[in-house]
Design a protein around this motif. Structure first.
Motif, short mmCIF file in Angstrom:
data_model
loop_
_atom_site.label_atom_id
_atom_site.label_comp_id
_atom_site.label_asym_id
_atom_site.label_seq_id
_atom_site.Cartn_x
_atom_site.Cartn_y
_atom_site.Cartn_z
N THR A 173 0.83 -1.21 0.00
CA THR A 173 0.00 0.00 0.00
C THR A 173 0.86 1.26 0.00
O THR A 173 0.61 2.19 -0.78
N ALA A 174 1.89 1.31 0.85
CA ALA A 174 2.77 2.48 0.88
C ALA A 174 3.53 2.63 -0.45
O ALA A 174 3.67 3.74 -0.98
N SER A 175 3.99 1.49 -1.00
CA SER A 175 4.72 1.54 -2.28
C SER A 175 3.82 2.04 -3.40
O SER A 175 4.25 2.83 -4.25
N CYS A 176 2.56 1.59 -3.43
CA CYS A 176 1.62 2.06 -4.46
C CYS A 176 1.30 3.53 -4.29
O CYS A 176 1.13 4.27 -5.27
N ASN A 177 1.21 3.99 -3.03
CA ASN A 177 0.96 5.40 -2.76
C ASN A 177 2.14 6.24 -3.29
O ASN A 177 1.94 7.28 -3.94
N TYR A 178 3.36 5.78 -3.06
CA TYR A 178 4.56 6.45 -3.57
C TYR A 178 4.57 6.46 -5.11
O TYR A 178 4.79 7.50 -5.73
N ALA A 179 4.30 5.29 -5.70
CA ALA A 179 4.31 5.19 -7.17
C ALA A 179 3.24 6.08 -7.79
O ALA A 179 3.47 6.70 -8.84
N ALA A 180 2.07 6.17 -7.15
CA ALA A 180 1.00 7.04 -7.67
C ALA A 180 1.44 8.49 -7.63
O ALA A 180 1.17 9.26 -8.58
N ASP A 181 2.15 8.88 -6.57
CA ASP A 181 2.62 10.25 -6.45
C ASP A 181 3.71 10.58 -7.47
O ASP A 181 3.71 11.65 -8.07
N LYS A 182 4.62 9.65 -7.71
CA LYS A 182 5.76 9.91 -8.59
C LYS A 182 5.53 9.54 -10.06
O LYS A 182 6.08 10.18 -10.95
N TYR A 183 4.71 8.49 -10.29
CA TYR A 183 4.56 7.97 -11.67
C TYR A 183 3.09 7.90 -12.13
O TYR A 183 2.84 7.43 -13.23
N GLY A 184 2.14 8.29 -11.29
CA GLY A 184 0.73 8.22 -11.67
C GLY A 184 0.04 6.94 -11.22
O GLY A 184 -1.15 6.92 -10.99
#
Length: 193
Positions: A173-184
């Motif tokens: 969940t944290a990794s997906c939140n980071y990826a959404a912020d940086k890569y959409g």
């Protein structure tokens, strides 16, 4: 001695006088009785009227008294909490649980995008640690299913998940939140991120 004969005349009375006196006494007694009965009846009538008046006054007082407020209805039972969805304790279950949390928070990701990146980063091992890359050299190794470092995990932690970086659902969940912020979206990550 010789017996004396009694007669009304001997006492100065005639039978007629005695009868009149007796009748007068009877009439007086009857009048007294009638008077007593009348007095008693009158007293009984007054007592009955007084009782009726008291009942009427009590009834009027009760009618005039505001009704006691109705007891509030019992509070309806709180709706039962929805049963917590059960997830398998494996990669598929961790991804499914993470996706439910991500959807609830409005964070984009798909099952395929998550699984593809998990397999590349850790081959599905939630205890994986990268001890050779630049992060490890700098003292902050990448950890868990999606190989996230501690500072990034803390910065992108999603409320409602564990603070343990090795917890599979928290890591995803944290990794997906980071990826959404940086890569959409995690779906847009195709290499180390």
């Amino acid at each position: 001695m010789k017996p004396v004969a009694w007669s009304a005349e001997a006492f100065g009375e005639t039978q007629q006088d005695a009868l009149e006196q007796h009748t007068a006494a009877a009439v007086t007694a009857a009048k007294a009785d009638a008077g007593a009965v009348a007095v008693k009846a009158k007293a009984e009538k007054e007592r009955a009227e007084k009782q009726a008046a008291n009942r009427s006054t009590e009834r009027k007082a009760l009618e005039a008294k505001p009704a006691a407020p109705a007891k509030p209805a019992a509070k309806p039972a709180a709706p039962a909490a929805p049963a917590k969805k059960a997830y398998a304790d494996n990669l598929d279950g961790w991804i499914q649980e993470s996706l439910d949390i991500l959807r609830a928070k409005g964070i984009p990701a798909s099952y395929d995008g998550i699984k593809r990146n998990v397999m590349r980063e850790s081959t599905g091992n939630p205890r994986a640690i990268n001890d050779w890359d630049v992060n490890a050299v700098n003292g902050v190794p990448s950890k868990g299913l999606l190989q996230i470092i501690d500072p990034t995990f803390k910065a992108y932690h999603v409320e409602g998940t564990s603070w343990d970086i090795y917890d599979p659902v928290a890591n995803i969940t944290a990794s997906c939140n980071y990826a959404a912020d940086k890569y959409g979206s995690m779906d847009n990550v195709n290499s180390a991120y």
